[in-house]
Design a protein around this motif. Structure first.
Motif, short mmCIF file in Angstrom:
data_model
loop_
_atom_site.label_atom_id
_atom_site.label_comp_id
_atom_site.label_asym_id
_atom_site.label_seq_id
_atom_site.Cartn_x
_atom_site.Cartn_y
_atom_site.Cartn_z
N ALA A 182 0.76 -0.78 0.34
CA ALA A 182 0.15 -0.04 -0.20
C ALA A 182 0.81 1.03 -0.12
CB ALA A 182 -0.96 0.00 1.40
N LEU A 183 2.22 0.77 1.05
CA LEU A 183 2.60 2.38 0.59
C LEU A 183 3.18 2.91 -0.63
CD1 LEU A 183 4.37 1.95 4.78
CD2 LEU A 183 2.86 3.02 3.92
N ARG A 184 3.92 1.79 -1.19
CA ARG A 184 4.44 1.73 -2.70
C ARG A 184 3.80 3.01 -3.37
NH1 ARG A 184 5.57 -3.96 -5.29
NH2 ARG A 184 5.96 -3.05 -6.55
N LYS A 185 2.31 3.45 -3.19
CA LYS A 185 1.79 3.73 -4.35
C LYS A 185 1.31 4.92 -3.55
CE LYS A 185 -1.33 -0.01 -5.03
NZ LYS A 185 -2.91 -1.30 -4.55
N ARG A 186 1.77 5.20 -2.65
CA ARG A 186 2.26 6.95 -2.03
C ARG A 186 3.51 8.24 -2.07
NH1 ARG A 186 -2.58 8.00 0.79
NH2 ARG A 186 -1.08 10.37 1.19
N SER A 187 2.54 8.71 -3.45
CA SER A 187 4.16 9.45 -3.78
C SER A 187 4.69 10.40 -2.57
CB SER A 187 3.26 10.69 -4.60
OG SER A 187 2.61 11.94 -4.06
N GLU A 188 4.34 10.74 -1.69
CA GLU A 188 5.18 11.19 -0.36
C GLU A 188 6.84 10.21 0.57
OE1 GLU A 188 1.28 10.47 1.42
OE2 GLU A 188 2.10 10.70 -0.30
N ILE A 189 6.29 9.26 0.12
CA ILE A 189 6.84 8.11 0.56
C ILE A 189 8.86 7.94 -0.44
CG2 ILE A 189 7.45 6.22 1.49
CD1 ILE A 189 4.51 6.22 2.81
N THR A 190 9.34 7.85 0.02
CA THR A 190 10.87 7.76 -0.61
C THR A 190 11.22 6.62 0.43
OG1 THR A 190 11.77 9.35 0.29
CG2 THR A 190 11.03 9.89 -1.67
N GLY A 191 12.27 5.87 0.01
CA GLY A 191 13.24 4.81 0.80
C GLY A 191 12.62 3.42 0.98
N LEU A 192 11.80 3.20 0.95
CA LEU A 192 10.40 2.33 0.93
C LEU A 192 11.19 1.27 1.34
CD1 LEU A 192 7.80 1.25 2.35
CD2 LEU A 192 7.28 0.64 -0.12
N ARG A 193 11.22 0.18 2.58
CA ARG A 193 12.25 -1.28 2.44
C ARG A 193 11.54 -2.61 2.68
NH1 ARG A 193 17.76 -1.25 1.82
NH2 ARG A 193 17.07 -3.79 1.57
N TYR A 194 10.78 -3.32 2.65
CA TYR A 194 10.25 -3.93 2.64
C TYR A 194 11.05 -5.83 2.71
CZ TYR A 194 7.92 -8.15 4.84
OH TYR A 194 7.67 -9.17 5.89
N SER A 246 10.25 0.52 7.10
CA SER A 246 10.80 1.73 7.27
C SER A 246 10.42 1.91 5.88
CB SER A 246 12.14 1.37 6.77
OG SER A 246 13.15 0.41 6.27
N PHE A 247 10.13 3.98 5.58
CA PHE A 247 9.88 4.47 5.26
C PHE A 247 10.93 5.72 5.57
CE2 PHE A 247 6.27 3.57 7.21
CZ PHE A 247 5.70 5.21 7.25
N THR A 248 10.70 6.78 4.15
CA THR A 248 10.75 8.58 4.86
C THR A 248 9.74 9.51 4.49
OG1 THR A 248 13.72 7.76 4.23
CG2 THR A 248 12.69 10.47 4.33
N LEU A 249 9.63 9.71 4.79
CA LEU A 249 8.40 11.23 4.82
C LEU A 249 9.57 12.41 4.75
CD1 LEU A 249 5.68 10.67 6.78
CD2 LEU A 249 6.22 10.01 4.64
N PRO A 250 8.95 13.62 3.46
CA PRO A 250 9.54 14.05 3.21
C PRO A 250 10.72 15.33 4.12
CG PRO A 250 7.77 14.55 2.03
CD PRO A 250 7.40 13.17 3.47
N ASP A 310 22.05 6.48 11.17
CA ASP A 310 22.68 7.78 10.17
C ASP A 310 21.31 7.21 9.05
OD1 ASP A 310 23.07 8.76 8.13
OD2 ASP A 310 25.39 7.44 7.99
N VAL A 311 20.16 7.78 9.18
CA VAL A 311 19.15 7.96 8.54
C VAL A 311 17.95 9.28 8.21
CG1 VAL A 311 18.15 5.71 9.03
CG2 VAL A 311 17.12 7.70 10.52
N PRO A 312 17.38 9.66 7.49
CA PRO A 312 17.15 11.45 7.19
C PRO A 312 16.09 10.93 8.75
CG PRO A 312 16.85 9.66 4.80
CD PRO A 312 17.16 9.28 6.24
N GLU A 313 15.67 12.48 8.56
CA GLU A 313 14.91 13.03 9.56
C GLU A 313 13.30 12.72 9.91
OE1 GLU A 313 15.55 14.84 12.77
OE2 GLU A 313 17.79 15.76 12.12
N GLY A 314 13.31 12.23 8.23
CA GLY A 314 11.31 11.71 8.18
C GLY A 314 11.25 10.26 8.51
N PHE A 315 12.64 9.30 8.51
CA PHE A 315 13.13 7.66 9.08
C PHE A 315 11.68 7.78 9.53
CE2 PHE A 315 14.08 3.73 9.79
CZ PHE A 315 14.64 3.46 7.96
#
Length: 379
Positions: free
Chosen positions: A270-282, A306-310, A348-353
């Motif tokens: 489901a998260l794969r379809k969200r444009s605001e999400i980057t770095g999705l991992r599973y 895990s995933f990152t928001l902007p 060592d991850v982005p602030e929105g991770f």
């Protein structure tokens, strides 16, 4: 231990692991043995002598974990500890001396930098490399011990454990694998050749967020003798109540793992379809960078996505908007949790991770809650 636990199915093994032989009018799983000392007339002999060395409640739990980590294998020992970090420390500090070299993952659990500093203070040379791409292969020469964390926490990278084990053993190094995220139902490091399987039982193994526990499993011999000696010296032992709660919880491990892992995949899709999400991992996603190697060595892919928001602000708003998910650290519990990992400062991850631990809620309810929170948290 009862030979009635010899069923080949993982569910059968989990519900019967470590149970004693049945005794009429006695409980199937004896209650915790609260004892600092035991009756010990005459010569020192028998299984229980002093509470820092052994406890019958630990013994049953250690047998249960061993049956899951190495089913059907003789000569495997398991030692339980007061926490996951107690187990990690025992595996490392019992094997390393001043002048030795250890290889650690540079993207592992966020307390490892503290461990690295302490090892250096004791005169141990520390090398690090990333989990992904089997990068630790490049820094193995001369090492005494290789520490693997696969999947890594929180980035969910995976390495080829068997390949790394073979390379390390060819160089005379021992190998320990942190199996916390996978659990013994997802991955068996000893079967992949590792010398130690180490884990925090605090997480999905016990799964209710009410126990701190760790363990080390390995083949009987000098290395495990050293781990046992370290536990005795340091005294990092679990309480009998914690050990009993952990053993009780293992009975539902397969039920929890299967539900949580299946839902984690649904959520990741489901998260794969969200444009605001980057770095999705599973690792269970077919297009995840780790999927191929994970599929060769894992039977289940875990409950963490895990995933990152902007931005940090967007991540905080998302977490605040969730209703079925607690903003809490740790993972693997029956109640879903999520957190912005950068708040601890060690990853060592982005602030929105976001590290998201999928619980046992109904998949459709959980996914709906996450998608609603994403919508409400938008700018």
């Amino acid at each position: 231990m009862s030979d009635r636990a010899s069923g080949t199915g993982e569910g059968t093994r989990a519900v019967r692991a470590g149970l004693p032989e049945p005794v009429k009018n006695e409980p199937t799983l004896p209650g915790p043995a609260f004892a600092a000392h035991f009756h010990l007339p005459g010569e020192v002999e028998g299984p229980n002598t002093y509470g820092r060395d052994t406890n019958p409640t630990w013994t049953l739990l250690e047998s249960a974990i061993g049956e899951l980590e190495a089913p059907g294998q003789d000569g495997v020992e398991t030692l339980v500890f007061a926490s996951g970090m107690a187990a990690v420390s025992a595996a490392l500090f019992s094997q390393l001396r001043a002048g030795d070299t250890v290889v650690l993952p540079e993207d592992g659990y966020q307390v490892l930098p503290l461990v690295r500093a302490q090892l250096k203070a004791y005169g141990v040379q520390v090398r690090t490399a990333a989990t992904g791409g089997d990068a630790q292969l490049d820094v193995l020469d001369g090492a005494r011990l290789l520490w693997i964390e696969s999947p890594s926490n929180p980035g969910l990278d995976v390495c080829d454990i068997r390949r790394l084990v073979e390379a390390a053993h060819a160089r005379g190094a021992l190998v320990a694998v942190d199996n916390t995220l996978a659990t013994p139902l997802g991955q068996r490091p000893l079967e992949l050749g590792a010398d130690f399987s180490v884990a925090s039982g605090t997480k999905q193994l016990t799964g209710h967020g009410d126990v701190l526990l760790g363990y080390v499993s390995g083949r009987a011999g000098e290395a495990m003798d050293a781990v046992r000696r370290w536990r005795k010296i340091v005294g990092a032992i679990p309480g009998p109540m914690e050990a009993w709660l952990a053993h009780r919880s293992i009975a539902t491990l397969q039920l929890r793992v299967d539900r949580q892992n299946a839902t984690a995949l649904v959520l990741a899709e489901a998260l794969r379809k969200r444009s605001e999400i980057t770095g999705l991992r599973y690792p269970g996603l077919p297009d995840d960078p780790s999927h191929e190697v994970a599929s060769r060595q894992m039977r289940r892919y875990g409950c963490v996505v895990s995933f990152t928001l902007p931005t940090r602000a967007r991540a905080d708003r998302f977490l605040d908007a969730l209703r079925l998910v607690d903003d809490a650290t740790s993972f693997g519990g029956v109640r879903s949790t999520a957190e912005r990992r950068r708040r601890w400062g060690g990853d060592d991850v982005p602030e929105g991770f976001i590290r998201f631990s999928v619980g046992a809620e109904d998949p459709e309810d959980l996914v709906a809650d996450v998608l609603r929170a994403l919508d409400e948290s938008a700018d």
